[in-house]
Scaffold this active site. Structure first.
Site, PDB file in Angstrom:
ATOM      1  N   LYS A   1       8.928 -17.716  -9.681  1.00 12.60           N
ATOM      2  CA  LYS A   1       8.207 -16.631 -10.370  1.00 12.60           C
ATOM      3  C   LYS A   1       7.067 -17.217 -11.210  1.00 12.60           C
ATOM      4  O   LYS A   1       7.282 -18.177 -11.979  1.00 12.60           O
ATOM      5  CB  LYS A   1       9.206 -15.878 -11.253  1.00 12.60           C
ATOM      6  CG  LYS A   1       8.610 -14.648 -11.876  1.00 12.60           C
ATOM      7  CD  LYS A   1       9.614 -13.954 -12.790  1.00 12.60           C
ATOM      8  CE  LYS A   1       8.877 -12.965 -13.680  1.00 12.60           C
ATOM      9  NZ  LYS A   1       9.557 -12.710 -14.921  1.00 12.60           N
TER      10      LYS A   1
ATOM     11  N   ASP B   1      -4.940  -6.175   4.856  1.00  9.58           N
ATOM     12  CA  ASP B   1      -6.074  -6.936   5.389  1.00  9.58           C
ATOM     13  C   ASP B   1      -6.149  -8.315   4.740  1.00  9.58           C
ATOM     14  O   ASP B   1      -6.782  -9.217   5.276  1.00  9.58           O
ATOM     15  CB  ASP B   1      -7.382  -6.185   5.139  1.00  9.58           C
ATOM     16  CG  ASP B   1      -7.453  -4.907   5.970  1.00  9.58           C
ATOM     17  OD1 ASP B   1      -6.967  -4.933   7.113  1.00  9.58           O
ATOM     18  OD2 ASP B   1      -7.975  -3.902   5.470  1.00  9.58           O
TER      19      ASP B   1
ATOM     20  N   ASN C   1       0.852  -1.198   0.000  1.00  4.36           N
ATOM     21  CA  ASN C   1       0.000   0.000   0.000  1.00  4.36           C
ATOM     22  C   ASN C   1       0.885   1.244   0.000  1.00  4.36           C
ATOM     23  O   ASN C   1       2.110   1.138  -0.023  1.00  4.36           O
ATOM     24  CB  ASN C   1      -0.930  -0.041   1.217  1.00  4.36           C
ATOM     25  CG  ASN C   1      -0.143  -0.154   2.501  1.00  4.36           C
ATOM     26  OD1 ASN C   1       0.613   0.728   2.861  1.00  4.36           O
ATOM     27  ND2 ASN C   1      -0.286  -1.283   3.188  1.00  4.36           N
TER      28      ASN C   1
END
Ligand code: CTP
Length: 407
Positions: A288, A278, A209
């Protein structure tokens, strides 16, 4: 009040330099040990002898005029200071300090010192409002330098506006407040989380974030300056970690949970400034991920809930003072109050991250602090450090009240 406090007083070259005499006298009378450094231009406005007599110490003006062969003066003064006060401070010294220049006794001493700095600027109103001066002051403020704002009125240059040196009494008051503040959290153990958690999808991709970690680090630096023993559990952050605190790295929400829980019992105060994910990917791939399916085929990433660290702390707390953050984009008060109650926090700091001057990346924030009865403080746009100072002063007062038996 200032007995035994060692203050280095820097005087730079503006007409207000004459007020440095009254300031020096008041600091000395209050019990401080004042050592004065004057710049070459300051000497043109006021005689070093005046400040020598008032401080009862020789005044420093030249980096190379060593008065005592046993020491290197600028290092000795830098180490000696409990606080550096620069009054008056010209636009020139602000620029030099912002960019780390060291070309005279004052700038060299400041650069060599780890002492806190209090600056009282004084200059022409247009100089004070110049974007270069504003940005130098913001840069210094973001590093923890405190300012005593100049007053408004008729300036010596003939202009009317902001730029007049704060009165010596006001500067002495700011010095007193500084030393008072240094005891607010003395002996307290403070645990802070900062930054944005990282939830790995594979070795090169992750969910995170916008949190920069700046608010959490500002709170850590402020708590350190108030005498606390500080630990920061830091997730992803580009911000520079403050010195003198313990930093524990924790990438994901579950790393952060483990790091916080293992330190929770010993903490007196916990401030959860981190933006914690969250949800995390159900599967963390060890290699990957490769594209699969036809061109245009969608991919689904399955996510599961992370633990709510703050909520767990709220359930487990035994006397720890618990402070959460609520970064919102709408209905700030409702969401903040809901989180405060749900997570059993003592205080929650709400900020509208969509507002100009608030939120993740900048050096300023606009916050409202809530307790279970509602808003208890609401501040205008301030540097994150100033928000941290005010928030911790509020917290310290509540902790003391609680220790005294008040609800
Ligand atoms: N928090 C936490 N653990 C989580 C999520 C949040 O400890 N898994 C803490 C944050 O550090 C912050 C407070 O809870 O102090 C509020 O975080 P926020 O993300 O705003 O709240 P959420 O409970 O996640 O609510 P929502 O996502 O619904 O806004």
């Amino acid at each position: 009040m200032l007995t035994g406090k060692r203050i280095v007083l820097g005087v730079t070259g503006g007409i207000a330099a004459y007020k440095a005499a009254a300031l020096c006298s008041k600091l000395t009378q209050a019990g401080a040990d004042v050592r004065v450094i004057m710049t070459e231009s300051a000497v043109k406005f006021i005689a070093p002898l005046t400040l020598q007599v008032l401080s009862r110490h020789a005044v420093y003006t030249d980096t190379f005029a060593e008065q005592d062969p046993a020491v290197v003066s600028h290092i000795d003064l830098a180490d000696h200071a409990d606080l550096i006060v620069i009054a008056p401070a010209t636009a020139n010294i602000l620029a030099k300090l912002a960019y780390g220049m060291a070309d005279d006794m004052l700038s060299t001493t400041v650069l060599a010192s780890t002492a806190p700095i209090l600056i009282a600027p004084a200059m022409n109103v247009h100089m004070y409002e110049h974007p270069a001066v504003r940005s130098n002051m913001e840069l210094l403020a973001s590093r923890g330098v405190r300012f005593v704002e100049p007053g408004s009125g008729l300036l010596a240059c003939g202009y009317v506006g902001k730029g007049r040196l704060a009165e010596p009494e006001e500067i002495v008051e700011a010095v007193r407040a500084h030393f008072d503040q240094r005891r607010l959290l003395a002996g307290k153990r403070v645990l802070i989380t900062a930054g944005g958690t990282v939830e790995r999808i594979d070795p090169v991709r992750y969910l995170t974030n916008d949190s920069s970690g700046k608010m959490g680090y500002a709170i850590a630096a402020a708590a350190r300056d108030m005498g606390a023993q500080v630990t920061v559990v830091a997730a992803r952050t580009m911000a520079e970690a403050p010195s003198g605190i313990e930093i524990v790295r924790a990438e994901s929400a579950s790393d952060m949970l483990a790091a916080v829980l293992s330190r929770f019992d010993d903490a007196d105060l916990v401030v959860k400034a981190a933006a914690v994910a969250d949800y995390r990917p159900v599967i963390k791939h060890s290699e990957k991920l490769k594209k699969s399916g036809d061109d245009g085929a969608a991919m689904t990433l399955q996510l599961e809930r992370t633990e709510d660290i703050l909520q767990l702390l709220g359930e487990r707390k035994q006397g720890q003072f618990l402070v959460g953050f609520a970064a919102e984009t709408e209905a700030l008060e409702r969401h903040a109050m809901d989180k405060l109650e749900r997570k059993q926090c003592d205080l929650i700091v709400g900020n509208d991250v969509s507002a100009e001057g608030a939120g993740f990346h900048g050096d300023t924030n606009i916050v409202t602090v809530y307790d279970k009865r509602g808003a208890v403080a609401s501040w205008p746009q301030l540097s994150k450090r100033e928000v941290a100072d005010r928030l911790l002063a509020l917290i310290a007062e509540r902790m003391e009240r609680r220790a005294g038996g008040a609800s």
